[in-house]
Design a protein around this motif. Sequence first.
Motif: not given
Length: 676
Positions: A633-635, A641
């Motif tokens: 999950d990019e979150s 990030r």
Amino acid sequence: MSKRVVISLLLFHAFLSDGALAIGDEWLLERFSSRWTAIRKEMVDLESRLNELPSVTVEDFGGMRGFRSKLMQPDAVSEIHPLDIFVRWDTPQAIDMIVLVPARNYDDGGLDAQFGLPDDFSVELLNADGTVVRHVARERAVWSHPVRNGHPFVYALEEPVVASGVRLRSYRLHAHVDRSDFRMRLAWAEMFCYSGEKNVALGAQVDASGSAHTSHWLWKPKFMVDGVTPLGPQEVPAPDHGGIGWFSVSYRSPDETAWVQLDLGSVQKIDGVRLYPTLQPLTDLVPGFGFPQQFTIDVWETSRAKGGRTVYTQPGNDVLNPGNHPVLIRFPSCKARHVEIHATRLWHIAASYPSYLGFAEIEVLNGEKNLAMGAAVRVSSRKERVPAAASYYWIPESLTDGFGPRGRLMGAGYWLLQDERLRLETQLHHLKNEAADLMKKYLAAVHGLLVFLGTGGVVLLLLLPLRYYLLKRSFSEALRLRVAGDLHDDIGSSLGSIQILAETARTHAEPAPYLDTIRTQAAECVASVRDMVWVMRSPTLLSDGWGNHLRETAEIMLDGLDCDFRIEKAALACRFDSETWRNLFLFYREALHNIIRHSQASRVSIHIAPEGKGIRIVIQDDGVGIAPERLTDESTLLSLRQRAKRLKADFQVGSPPEGGLLLTLLVPLHKHRFIS
């Protein structure tokens, strides 16, 4: 600055770089010259068509070289001109195409792809009595051709002409002015004279008495009509054909036997066999690898077990290594269904090297027609598929698939494709020259603006320092604002949390847990303030102390944990600008902050080392880690990030088998940020 000045600057840049077409130059020409756009389109089309045609290879394929005269001095050459070479066959034939292949030679000066090629010569078809029946061609100033570098000369006649021979008459030889002497030779690698698909010059009589020839074993008149050229097998590109031939298992002695048998499917009339030696397409392989030194050709009309007979036996001497050139064998016409090449002495290059039998392709001929296309193949050993380079492989079935090592095998039509390549390469050369001339035309327009640009340059020299000062001041102000924001958002938030925790601890019966949290929060605040001050003190470049600063930050923030901090000495040679340093530190501190708050770890490992043109930071803990489904999950770890993105760095998150979390950050650095 006006558009005209920008255009002039870009064009002037191209002029200073010897006319090299930079991206900006092409962008301008595409918008201001319709002819430039047309040239580029034509060049792309020509290059695409050239990719589909056989190329003129520059490798050493081994084998026989061809005809070569003795050395001649320029004054002697002028006295004995013209120099004649006659090629004659037994009976008159209807000739419809003649091909001449220039010779090649490798010496201390490298490859000469047109060794001994005359600068002025003619080609004539002759009757049996030697009279000329057709003037085929007269070539002048051959060496001035812009792209003919080993290309064959191809003469396709509009109507067949009945003739008994060919005369090559050389009027002027070529002297290499870049060589240590000016001695010259006359040389040709091969002549083909086609009547349909048949090369009637194969094995013909060659008379070169008018130009005394050398007795070197690689150079003999008969090699000019042996069907072997320095261009290799006659193939058109087909990179995805897969199978490139077959070779046997290794044998200790060349005196062991091995065989290949083809089943034509039915009884056929045959009179020859063409054998293609193996050639590894992407790696080095000894020319002629696997070609037998002694062999027979046996045929059967029915079962292989009975009724067989030998139609060809290799003469007493071993076969001369053909290199990577096909070998044509003719024998009296007969009927057969099964054809076997039976090696009685295998290929052998050295006493310590094993022996093999191998071919790239086998053709069974009736005249020039190949009857073995798709024929079933049986071999004495190694029937399975064997991987070769890339997507290629060795397999018996590929011996009759019509493909050589690099592509589809061709007959006489191959030479027409070679001639087409020369024509297209010549067009491409002229288009490139036209493009260069067009660029020069545009550059000429710039010269009238040079005085104006020079004056403008003086003005710029006065204004640039002021502009640099203003930009530097603006950058410093922006940096201070960013640091102030970080102090407000991060330090202010932490101090507020400490205040709340202190109030809670004061009224709570057991304040110890709260005091530990306050202690941790205070340590983070100290580290944050310390980092911000460090950045403010180093607005341009950082000294070697940045590594110690990272170590001290870890010791402060990870107080109470077992921390293994390692930084390689070579990494300390790295230099950062202030913006890179700021984002790198904030990433580092955020990663440690996450370990303290969320990981429940007892041990942390930090390793910093240079890698390529960058620096790699690896942070690993033995805590609870992050669930695999959350890692994608990019979150997850969004703040880290985002920092990595600002650094233009490669950021990887993983959960090692031993547990915990593994963070890897690869920060690219410019070359000038390293100290040698």
